[in-house]
Scaffold this active site. Structure first.
Site, PDB file in Angstrom:
ATOM      1  N   GLU A  22      39.029  97.558  80.578  1.00 62.43           N
ATOM      2  CA  GLU A  22      37.956  96.575  80.396  1.00 62.43           C
ATOM      3  C   GLU A  22      36.695  97.164  80.992  1.00 62.43           C
ATOM      4  O   GLU A  22      36.554  97.272  82.200  1.00 62.43           O
ATOM      5  CB  GLU A  22      38.319  95.232  81.042  1.00 62.43           C
ATOM      6  N   ASP A  71      37.440  88.252  73.931  1.00 66.70           N
ATOM      7  CA  ASP A  71      36.865  88.220  75.270  1.00 66.70           C
ATOM      8  C   ASP A  71      36.028  86.963  75.363  1.00 66.70           C
ATOM      9  O   ASP A  71      35.312  86.614  74.427  1.00 66.70           O
ATOM     10  CB  ASP A  71      36.012  89.469  75.523  1.00 66.70           C
ATOM     11  N   LYS A  93      40.817  70.382  71.299  1.00 69.74           N
ATOM     12  CA  LYS A  93      40.026  71.470  71.902  1.00 69.74           C
ATOM     13  C   LYS A  93      39.657  72.513  70.842  1.00 69.74           C
ATOM     14  O   LYS A  93      38.501  72.933  70.750  1.00 69.74           O
ATOM     15  CB  LYS A  93      40.813  72.117  73.053  1.00 69.74           C
TER      16      LYS A  93
HETATM   17  P1  ITT Z   1      42.933  88.876  78.331  1.00 67.44           P
HETATM   18  O1  ITT Z   1      44.230  89.516  78.656  1.00 67.44           O
HETATM   19  O2  ITT Z   1      42.881  88.375  76.905  1.00 67.44           O
HETATM   20  O3  ITT Z   1      41.715  89.708  78.708  1.00 67.44           O
HETATM   21  P2  ITT Z   1      41.874  87.060  80.332  1.00 67.44           P
HETATM   22  O4  ITT Z   1      42.319  85.725  80.817  1.00 67.44           O
HETATM   23  O5  ITT Z   1      41.662  88.158  81.349  1.00 67.44           O
HETATM   24  O6  ITT Z   1      42.911  87.508  79.206  1.00 67.44           O
HETATM   25  P3  ITT Z   1      39.058  87.289  79.604  1.00 67.44           P
HETATM   26  O7  ITT Z   1      38.933  88.641  80.226  1.00 67.44           O
HETATM   27  O8  ITT Z   1      38.456  87.053  78.263  1.00 67.44           O
HETATM   28  O9  ITT Z   1      40.591  86.837  79.474  1.00 67.44           O
HETATM   29  O10 ITT Z   1      38.510  86.230  80.648  1.00 67.44           O
HETATM   30  C1  ITT Z   1      38.214  84.976  80.253  1.00 67.44           C
HETATM   31  C2  ITT Z   1      38.061  84.093  81.457  1.00 67.44           C
HETATM   32  O11 ITT Z   1      37.471  82.874  81.020  1.00 67.44           O
HETATM   33  C3  ITT Z   1      39.395  83.710  82.105  1.00 67.44           C
HETATM   34  O12 ITT Z   1      39.163  83.394  83.464  1.00 67.44           O
HETATM   35  C4  ITT Z   1      39.799  82.467  81.344  1.00 67.44           C
HETATM   36  O13 ITT Z   1      40.654  81.612  82.087  1.00 67.44           O
HETATM   37  C5  ITT Z   1      38.430  81.834  81.086  1.00 67.44           C
HETATM   38  N1  ITT Z   1      38.449  81.147  79.804  1.00 67.44           N
HETATM   39  C6  ITT Z   1      38.314  81.702  78.580  1.00 67.44           C
HETATM   40  N2  ITT Z   1      38.462  80.794  77.614  1.00 67.44           N
HETATM   41  C7  ITT Z   1      38.723  79.642  78.243  1.00 67.44           C
HETATM   42  C8  ITT Z   1      39.009  78.351  77.795  1.00 67.44           C
HETATM   43  O14 ITT Z   1      39.110  78.059  76.503  1.00 67.44           O
HETATM   44  N3  ITT Z   1      39.231  77.407  78.706  1.00 67.44           N
HETATM   45  C9  ITT Z   1      39.166  77.686  80.021  1.00 67.44           C
HETATM   46  N4  ITT Z   1      38.913  78.885  80.530  1.00 67.44           N
HETATM   47  C10 ITT Z   1      38.702  79.869  79.652  1.00 67.44           C
END
Ligand code: ITT
Length: 217
Positions: free
Chosen positions: A34, A63, A195
């Site tokens: 990342e 992302d 949602k």
């Molecule tokens: P990946 O393995 O897909 O990267 P990740 O959880 O690390 O999973 P990201 O790097 O995209 O994903 O980080 C996104 C952050 O934003 C993460 O803390 C999520 O919990 C939060 N997030 C993303 N979409 C959300 C949603 O629909 N509702 C609540 N939180 C969300």
């Protein structure tokens, strides 16, 4: 079959819910680098290209992040790190000190199957970046000619939902859902279908789903 490169079960569940059984979404637990960038599209494109080169099959990476207006978009691209280290209660307390609690969730789905793309409104990322390069060096193209000049192309689908940061409410969803309110209801108070109908990911998935169906027909 479509590989969804993610470690986040919540994201996977929502993608399956949205794209349906015929898209055959399978989770790929592959540790992509990342990159540090202040633009989530750059991060997603980089990971999708890397994952495609690893599995040699169509992949998507998503992302996403929470952007609080009064905090200059914090936590934004650092949302996952901030959730793990500070936790969502502390993000609520930071926002609580501000008069303006408006915020948005943003999502970018990056798709890569090694082929070029016909022109469409969604941008295509065409340039590989090193770990130190960021958004200002982001290259996008919208036609095959531009793509031909660059690296393995990655198609990008963006989604956005406005809302407000509130004290935690609700038991559903994941991540920041309990502190993000949209039209009077937090995302954690909605079921998956409600949602998806309004969320950043739902909007990005809607654009991607329609486009992907046409591409695979
Ligand atoms: P990946 O393995 O897909 O990267 P990740 O959880 O690390 O999973 P990201 O790097 O995209 O994903 O980080 C996104 C952050 O934003 C993460 O803390 C999520 O919990 C939060 N997030 C993303 N979409 C959300 C949603 O629909 N509702 C609540 N939180 C969300």
């Amino acid at each position: 079959m479509l590989r969804f490169v993610t470690t986040n079960e919540g994201k996977l569940r929502e993608a399956r819910e949205y794209l349906g059984a015929e898209a055959e979404v399978r989770q790929l637990d592959f540790d992509t680098t990342e990159i540090q960038a202040d633009d989530i599209a750059t991060v997603a494109a980089h990971s999708a290209r890397e994952a495609y080169e690893h599995v040699d099959e169509p992949v998507i990476v998503e992302d996403s992040g929470l952007f609080v207006d009064a905090l200059a978009g914090f936590p934004g691209p650092y949302s996952a790190y901030v959730e793990d280290t500070l936790g969502i209660e502390r993000v609520w307390h930071l926002a609580e000190m501000e008069d303006d609690r408006s915020a948005s969730f943003r999502s970018v789905i990056a798709y890569c199957d090694g082929e070029g793309f016909a022109a469409s409104p969604e941008p295509v990322d065409t340039e590989r970046r090193g770990p130190d390069q960021g958004a200002d060096e982001r290259a996008t193209a919208t036609t095959d000619d531009q793509v031909a000049a660059g690296d393995i192309p990655v198609k990008l689908f963006e989604g956005y939902v406005p809302g407000e940061i509130v004290a935690p409410r609700g038991e559903g969803g994941f991540g920041y859902d309990p502190i993000f309110e949209h039209d009077g209801t937090t995302f954690a108070e909605m079921d998956a279908e409600e949602k998806n109908a309004v969320s950043h990911r739902g909007r990005a998935l809607a654009k991607f789903g329609e486009w992907y169906q046409a591409r695979t027909q």
